[in-house]
Design a protein around this motif. Sequence first.
Motif, PDB file in Angstrom:
ATOM      1  N   ARG A 162       0.835  -1.191   0.000  1.00  0.00           N
ATOM      2  CA  ARG A 162       0.000   0.000   0.000  1.00  0.00           C
ATOM      3  C   ARG A 162       0.879   1.254   0.000  1.00  0.00           C
ATOM      4  NH1 ARG A 162      -1.667   2.732   4.478  1.00  0.00           N
ATOM      5  NH2 ARG A 162      -3.563   3.991   4.301  1.00  0.00           N
ATOM      6  N   ARG A 165       2.669   1.694  -3.361  1.00  0.00           N
ATOM      7  CA  ARG A 165       1.769   2.290  -4.360  1.00  0.00           C
ATOM      8  C   ARG A 165       1.655   3.785  -4.145  1.00  0.00           C
ATOM      9  NH1 ARG A 165      -1.509  -2.320  -4.255  1.00  0.00           N
ATOM     10  NH2 ARG A 165      -2.668  -1.518  -2.476  1.00  0.00           N
ATOM     11  N   ALA A 166       1.576   4.192  -2.874  1.00  0.00           N
ATOM     12  CA  ALA A 166       1.451   5.624  -2.582  1.00  0.00           C
ATOM     13  C   ALA A 166       2.716   6.376  -3.014  1.00  0.00           C
ATOM     14  CB  ALA A 166       1.190   5.833  -1.095  1.00  0.00           C
ATOM     15  N   ALA A 169       2.477   6.710  -6.662  1.00  0.00           N
ATOM     16  CA  ALA A 169       1.408   7.664  -6.980  1.00  0.00           C
ATOM     17  C   ALA A 169       1.888   9.102  -6.772  1.00  0.00           C
ATOM     18  CB  ALA A 169       0.181   7.382  -6.110  1.00  0.00           C
ATOM     19  N   ASP A 175      -0.779  15.936  -6.827  1.00  0.00           N
ATOM     20  CA  ASP A 175      -2.123  16.424  -6.489  1.00  0.00           C
ATOM     21  C   ASP A 175      -3.135  15.286  -6.454  1.00  0.00           C
ATOM     22  OD1 ASP A 175      -1.503  19.007  -6.036  1.00  0.00           O
ATOM     23  OD2 ASP A 175      -2.481  19.831  -7.812  1.00  0.00           O
ATOM     24  N   ALA A 176      -3.065  14.430  -7.469  1.00  0.00           N
ATOM     25  CA  ALA A 176      -4.007  13.310  -7.504  1.00  0.00           C
ATOM     26  C   ALA A 176      -3.789  12.407  -6.293  1.00  0.00           C
ATOM     27  CB  ALA A 176      -3.853  12.521  -8.799  1.00  0.00           C
ATOM     28  N   ALA A 177      -2.529  12.209  -5.912  1.00  0.00           N
ATOM     29  CA  ALA A 177      -2.247  11.385  -4.725  1.00  0.00           C
ATOM     30  C   ALA A 177      -2.842  12.037  -3.474  1.00  0.00           C
ATOM     31  CB  ALA A 177      -0.746  11.179  -4.559  1.00  0.00           C
ATOM     32  N   THR A 178      -2.750  13.357  -3.394  1.00  0.00           N
ATOM     33  CA  THR A 178      -3.355  14.072  -2.259  1.00  0.00           C
ATOM     34  C   THR A 178      -4.853  13.821  -2.219  1.00  0.00           C
ATOM     35  OG1 THR A 178      -1.692  15.790  -2.529  1.00  0.00           O
ATOM     36  CG2 THR A 178      -3.574  16.335  -1.159  1.00  0.00           C
ATOM     37  N   LEU A 179      -5.478  13.802  -3.392  1.00  0.00           N
ATOM     38  CA  LEU A 179      -6.930  13.547  -3.454  1.00  0.00           C
ATOM     39  C   LEU A 179      -7.281  12.135  -2.988  1.00  0.00           C
ATOM     40  CD1 LEU A 179      -8.075  15.245  -6.785  1.00  0.00           C
ATOM     41  CD2 LEU A 179      -8.476  15.999  -4.440  1.00  0.00           C
ATOM     42  N   MET A 180      -6.313  11.215  -3.030  1.00  0.00           N
ATOM     43  CA  MET A 180      -6.556   9.856  -2.540  1.00  0.00           C
ATOM     44  C   MET A 180      -6.352   9.794  -1.030  1.00  0.00           C
ATOM     45  SD  MET A 180      -7.185   8.361  -5.401  1.00  0.00           S
ATOM     46  CE  MET A 180      -7.644   9.854  -6.246  1.00  0.00           C
ATOM     47  N   GLY A 181      -5.996  10.949  -0.431  1.00  0.00           N
ATOM     48  CA  GLY A 181      -5.783  10.978   1.011  1.00  0.00           C
ATOM     49  C   GLY A 181      -4.349  10.686   1.413  1.00  0.00           C
ATOM     50  N   VAL A 182      -3.440  10.689   0.435  1.00  0.00           N
ATOM     51  CA  VAL A 182      -2.034  10.422   0.746  1.00  0.00           C
ATOM     52  C   VAL A 182      -1.419  11.663   1.389  1.00  0.00           C
ATOM     53  CG1 VAL A 182       0.225   9.897  -0.239  1.00  0.00           C
ATOM     54  CG2 VAL A 182      -1.810   8.802  -1.172  1.00  0.00           C
ATOM     55  N   ASP A 183      -0.750  11.468   2.527  1.00  0.00           N
ATOM     56  CA  ASP A 183      -0.035  12.562   3.169  1.00  0.00           C
ATOM     57  C   ASP A 183       1.334  12.665   2.494  1.00  0.00           C
ATOM     58  OD1 ASP A 183       1.361  14.304   4.733  1.00  0.00           O
ATOM     59  OD2 ASP A 183       1.021  13.263   6.620  1.00  0.00           O
ATOM     60  N   ILE A 187       4.974  10.626   2.917  1.00  0.00           N
ATOM     61  CA  ILE A 187       5.484   9.735   1.863  1.00  0.00           C
ATOM     62  C   ILE A 187       6.895  10.159   1.447  1.00  0.00           C
ATOM     63  CG2 ILE A 187       5.186   9.146  -0.602  1.00  0.00           C
ATOM     64  CD1 ILE A 187       3.469   7.478   1.281  1.00  0.00           C
TER      65      ILE A 187
ATOM     66  N   LEU B  83     -11.589  13.808   2.763  1.00  0.00           N
ATOM     67  CA  LEU B  83     -11.841  12.509   2.145  1.00  0.00           C
ATOM     68  C   LEU B  83     -12.490  11.548   3.150  1.00  0.00           C
ATOM     69  CD1 LEU B  83     -11.270  11.215  -0.634  1.00  0.00           C
ATOM     70  CD2 LEU B  83      -9.237  10.201   0.366  1.00  0.00           C
ATOM     71  N   PHE B  97      -3.062   7.628 -12.439  1.00  0.00           N
ATOM     72  CA  PHE B  97      -1.639   7.338 -12.325  1.00  0.00           C
ATOM     73  C   PHE B  97      -1.275   6.478 -13.535  1.00  0.00           C
ATOM     74  CE2 PHE B  97      -3.389   7.764  -7.994  1.00  0.00           C
ATOM     75  CZ  PHE B  97      -2.765   8.969  -7.686  1.00  0.00           C
ATOM     76  N   TYR B 111      -7.045   4.039  -0.531  1.00  0.00           N
ATOM     77  CA  TYR B 111      -5.809   4.190   0.258  1.00  0.00           C
ATOM     78  C   TYR B 111      -6.059   4.393   1.748  1.00  0.00           C
ATOM     79  CZ  TYR B 111      -1.365   6.156   1.833  1.00  0.00           C
ATOM     80  OH  TYR B 111      -0.208   6.404   2.519  1.00  0.00           O
ATOM     81  N   LEU B 112      -7.043   5.236   2.071  1.00  0.00           N
ATOM     82  CA  LEU B 112      -7.261   5.576   3.486  1.00  0.00           C
ATOM     83  C   LEU B 112      -8.082   4.552   4.239  1.00  0.00           C
ATOM     84  CD1 LEU B 112      -8.034   9.390   3.694  1.00  0.00           C
ATOM     85  CD2 LEU B 112      -5.976   8.188   4.380  1.00  0.00           C
TER      86      LEU B 112
END
Lengths: 288, 247
Positions: A162, A165-166, A169, A175-183, A187, B83, B97, B111-112
């Motif tokens: 996981r 992947r982040a 990403a 930006d898209a990774a941020t939208l997935m909730g990735v900090d 990372i 989110l 991606f 992811y979350l």
Amino acid sequence: MLAAQVLINALVLGCLYACIAIGFSLVWGVLNVINLAHGSFIVLGAYGAWWLYHAFGIAPWYALAIVAPLFFVFGYAIQRSILNQVIAAPVLVTLTMTFGLDLLLNNVMIYFFTADFRKLTLSPPVGSLSFGGVVVPVDRLIALVLALALTFALYVILRRSRTGRAIVAVRLDRDAATLMGVDVKSIYAIAFGIGAVMAGCAGVLMALIFPISPLVSTAYLTKAFVVCVLGGLGSVSGALAGGLLLALIEGVGSVLFGPALATTLSFVLLIVFLVVRPQGLMGRKGFE
Amino acid sequence: MAKAGARAPILELAGVTAGYGEIQVLWGIDMRVRAGEITALIGSNGAGKTTLMRTLSGLLPVRSGTYRAAGIDLSAARAETILRAGIVHVPEGRRLFGAMSVEDNLLMGAYLRRGGRGEIGRDLDRVFHIFPKLYERRTQAAATLSGGEQQMCAIGRGLMSAPTLLMIDELSLGLSPLLVEQLVAALRQLNAEGVSILLVEQDVTIALDLSHSAFVMDMGRIVRSGVSSELLSDPIIRDAYLGVIED
């Protein structure tokens, strides 16, 4: 016979070069930071192996298990506390920052270990194997296997986990990774930590084969740089291809022109690649 | 989906301003988006629709005003918190991606979520059920998909975040009418299953046809709002956005 020996030497060295470069490439690709302290990280790892062996008798292949977590914490902390503060600044700022870090680390190592070369000598020696005239020292064979194992482990982490992947990403689209909730900053710190782990482990493996001194850090850094340019930035397979190519050029070059010119040859090739194929052999977007 | 007070606003903005650096784009947005509905956001280029979406998803900070979602104050929240509150943004231009496989893209959407393999696997199956094309292409790199498939993948990735409100920026841009029809049908089905949808759409006919209510933006402000079918027959809207010349 000579050709076979050159090839096998290149294979061993190539995998080690890949191991040296892979963390550098990851950090460059994901964070857009050219980590000039990477060479010093490698030397620090080598000293770690030397110290663990001479103080506690821990063999380098076991030392990896101690060095890896320590370097992760070390890298993670550097990114969190220092580099994340300037990560949004132009690349020159982060470059200067890692340059300063390198000076600091290198001089600390000179202070504690002196600039004298020292060698980790296994006793009893592990000897060498020979296959019909081709000689392979066992320590080099071990280094080869471990280098491949580390490279493969990183590949699996980036592809299957996981967090991996982040990391990919974030490299592809922050930006898209941020939208997935990735900090993203966390990372970055993890990626820098993994880069440091790869450097530290590469240092342990190099200690099996080469003499150690803070003075060789620049040589490691330039090797990492050349491998990234040859293989292409941003992929494990690229680093592997670049490492093997560099080792092959150096090996064949030193047979044909002598060892002194082999390194020059690799830098000539670096310039050619930068002009003709700047994306490298396997260069493309995305760290896989 | 059983919700207490299904008519409570899922989004509630009061005087929200935002922008980039020195440039202010949003000049006090007031809007209430009802839960369970499809809501359209229309307006000309540069009206601030995308900026509003980026603000709602936390990519841009709210500079002043209040932003609440289902009663939770999100005015100062980070993207991650938003989110978690169920507000999911499918960005303009898909932003997949590209080098990652379709399945990995979808997994990034989750992811979350800590629901474990079972729950995430079920949602993956659900996305594949809604968009069977994605199942066929699940191991392919997202960059190799056609435009329509990419939009499906982007919406699927949004669904993997378990949204209560799915915000889609430019649904139909660059897609063939047939594909748009499929996507519209999929969105209707999702809405029927209880997902609220906020849609930014440059094709005003599609937007007003699909949505229950709509907001019209201009110069960083909401200039009109109302029931979509009424807006569709509003002469000013027809004149400004539908290019219909009244007799």
